[in-house]
Design an enzyme around this catalytic site. Structure first.
Site, PDB file in Angstrom:
ATOM      1  N   VAL A  53       0.812  -1.210   0.000  1.00  0.00           N
ATOM      2  CA  VAL A  53       0.000   0.000   0.000  1.00  0.00           C
ATOM      3  C   VAL A  53       0.855   1.274   0.000  1.00  0.00           C
ATOM      4  CG1 VAL A  53      -0.184   0.305   2.509  1.00  0.00           C
ATOM      5  CG2 VAL A  53      -2.129   0.910   1.041  1.00  0.00           C
ATOM      6  N   ARG A  65      14.165 -23.575  -5.692  1.00  0.00           N
ATOM      7  CA  ARG A  65      15.539 -23.282  -6.085  1.00  0.00           C
ATOM      8  C   ARG A  65      15.991 -21.873  -5.749  1.00  0.00           C
ATOM      9  NH1 ARG A  65      13.503 -26.802  -9.643  1.00  0.00           N
ATOM     10  NH2 ARG A  65      12.536 -25.202 -10.937  1.00  0.00           N
ATOM     11  N   GLY A  77      -5.579 -13.297  10.592  1.00  0.00           N
ATOM     12  CA  GLY A  77      -6.354 -14.202   9.758  1.00  0.00           C
ATOM     13  C   GLY A  77      -6.489 -13.752   8.323  1.00  0.00           C
ATOM     14  N   ASP A 105       0.606  -3.759  12.862  1.00  0.00           N
ATOM     15  CA  ASP A 105       0.572  -2.970  11.626  1.00  0.00           C
ATOM     16  C   ASP A 105      -0.741  -2.192  11.558  1.00  0.00           C
ATOM     17  OD1 ASP A 105       1.581  -1.958   9.255  1.00  0.00           O
ATOM     18  OD2 ASP A 105       0.971  -3.677   8.034  1.00  0.00           O
ATOM     19  N   LEU A 138      -4.271  -5.280   0.632  1.00  0.00           N
ATOM     20  CA  LEU A 138      -4.277  -5.132   2.076  1.00  0.00           C
ATOM     21  C   LEU A 138      -3.587  -3.830   2.464  1.00  0.00           C
ATOM     22  CD1 LEU A 138      -3.439  -8.764   3.267  1.00  0.00           C
ATOM     23  CD2 LEU A 138      -5.545  -7.511   3.731  1.00  0.00           C
ATOM     24  N   ALA A 139      -4.192  -3.097   3.386  1.00  0.00           N
ATOM     25  CA  ALA A 139      -3.680  -1.777   3.766  1.00  0.00           C
ATOM     26  C   ALA A 139      -3.511  -1.719   5.274  1.00  0.00           C
ATOM     27  CB  ALA A 139      -4.629  -0.689   3.289  1.00  0.00           C
ATOM     28  N   GLY A 140      -2.398  -2.262   5.766  1.00  0.00           N
ATOM     29  CA  GLY A 140      -2.237  -2.360   7.200  1.00  0.00           C
ATOM     30  C   GLY A 140      -3.312  -3.273   7.765  1.00  0.00           C
TER      31      GLY A 140
END
Length: 373
Positions: A135, A220, A242, A267, A300-302
């Site tokens: 973000v 690898r 979660g 976060d 996802l933002a924090g």
């Protein structure tokens, strides 16, 4: 102050029927109750150390980037304290140089006036990888400058942590930062394992929100995830909400790192302790749906996570003992930041940051420096 509790979590494990005295904000004594002490009402529940969160972007409606002031820090700290966080590193997300400077001034003010919850600062960026920016705004991701490094290495900021991508910062600069006392975590990075190992050789010893926004482990190419799991001496933060990491993957991390190297972090954004549904964020916005925070494109933002919920997740989803969950939320982050002599345990001469939990792990009472809050 003197309190008697049903049981207390000490460095030697759980001890029953303990009497704790507080002197000058620190634990003065911890003793098993004896009748000759006289009548002291016993409080039911489990006494544990207060939590130490090394990655807190906001709370109580305040986002540190938006208002990098002492007032904002106090709003954030008060919001998180109701969920057991008694010490924190307010975190500045990638931003302009003047915002970094203002944030540093606010932290220095908090340290100067000995505002107990703020013990330092976490600069998350701006020296990150654009492919793994998450973000963070690509407009502000940039190479280090001498002026900005001077801000990060100021001596009036308490404990300083920086998250950087090692493919964007040379080992020489990492070495300069660590020799100045700055803790360097690797994150928001697409680095290969050789680059990550070189950064560790230069002094980096932590990883920011393990698994998220970092090069994955493959058959690898170990990537940053593989290096984090393979290096026994390094620490790693992890977000137990979660949404960021599957519970089974969290269990793998726990087996690899152990409770003395895995750190619970939130976060958290401004939404904690506040009924916010949307929050302006640079050229986009952060939307809360249930307990999940994203930008409109689904990134996802924090998080909307608090430390008490992270502890409960560790117990309920990862099958951790309460003792191990508390260790990852208190003692391990304190040890990582070099504050183990002051925080993270219920022991004589440690700061009297304490929580009394009921059987459902809800907070009955919180003390900061021995003062009920």
């Amino acid at each position: 102050m003197k309190i008697r509790v049903e049981r207390a979590l000490t460095p030697a494990g759980w001890q029953s029927d303990q009497v704790i005295t507080v002197e000058n904000g620190k634990i003065g004594s911890m003793l098993a109750y004896r009748s000759e002490m006289g009548p002291i009402p016993q409080r039911q529940g489990s006494l544990v150390p207060g939590f130490f969160d090394i990655q807190v972007n906001g709370g109580g409606g305040a986002l540190f980037n938006h208002t990098p002031t002492l007032a904002s820090l106090k709003t954030m700290a008060e919001a998180h304290r109701q969920f057991g966080t008694t010490a924190m590193l307010p975190t500045l997300i990638t931003d302009q140089a003047d915002v970094m400077s203002n944030a540093a001034d606010a932290i220095a003010e908090a340290i100067s006036e000995q505002y107990a919850p703020v013990v330092g600062v976490h600069f998350e960026g701006p020296y990150l990888s654009k492919p793994k920016k998450g973000v963070h705004s690509a407009d502000f991701i940039r190479p280090p400058t001498d002026a900005e490094l001077d801000i990060i290495m100021r001596k009036d900021l308490g404990k300083v942590l920086i998250t950087l991508a090692p493919e964007t910062v040379s080992p020489d600069i990492i070495r300069e930062l660590t020799q100045a006392g700055v803790k360097v975590c690797l994150g928001h990075s697409n680095a290969d394992s050789d680059t990550a190992f070189a950064a560790i050789e230069a002094g980096a010893d932590g990883f920011t929100h393990l698994f998220n926004a970092m090069s994955p482990m493959t058959s690898r190419e170990p990537g940053m995830v593989g290096v984090a799991l393979a290096t026994a001496h390094t620490y790693a933060g992890i977000i137990l909400d979660g949404h960021h990491v599957d519970a089974t993957v969290c269990q793998v991390a726990l087996k690899c790192k152990g409770v003395d190297r895995l750190i619970l972090v939130t976060d958290a954004m401004a939404h904690i302790g506040q009924e916010l549904d949307t929050l302006p964020f640079f050229d986009t916005e952060i939307i809360r749906v249930g307990d999940k925070l994203t930008t409109p494109d689904g990134t996802l933002a924090g998080s909307n996570l608090d430390m008490l919920s992270a502890v409960k997740f560790a117990v309920q989803k990862l099958n951790c003992t309460l003792q191990d969950a508390i260790l990852m939320a208190a003692e391990t982050p304190a040890a990582y930041m070099g504050l183990g002599e002051e925080f993270g345990q219920l022991a004589v001469n440690k700061r009297a940051d304490m929580l009394l939990l009921d059987e459902q792990l809800n907070i009955q009472t919180c003390w900061s420096c021995g003062v009920e809050c």
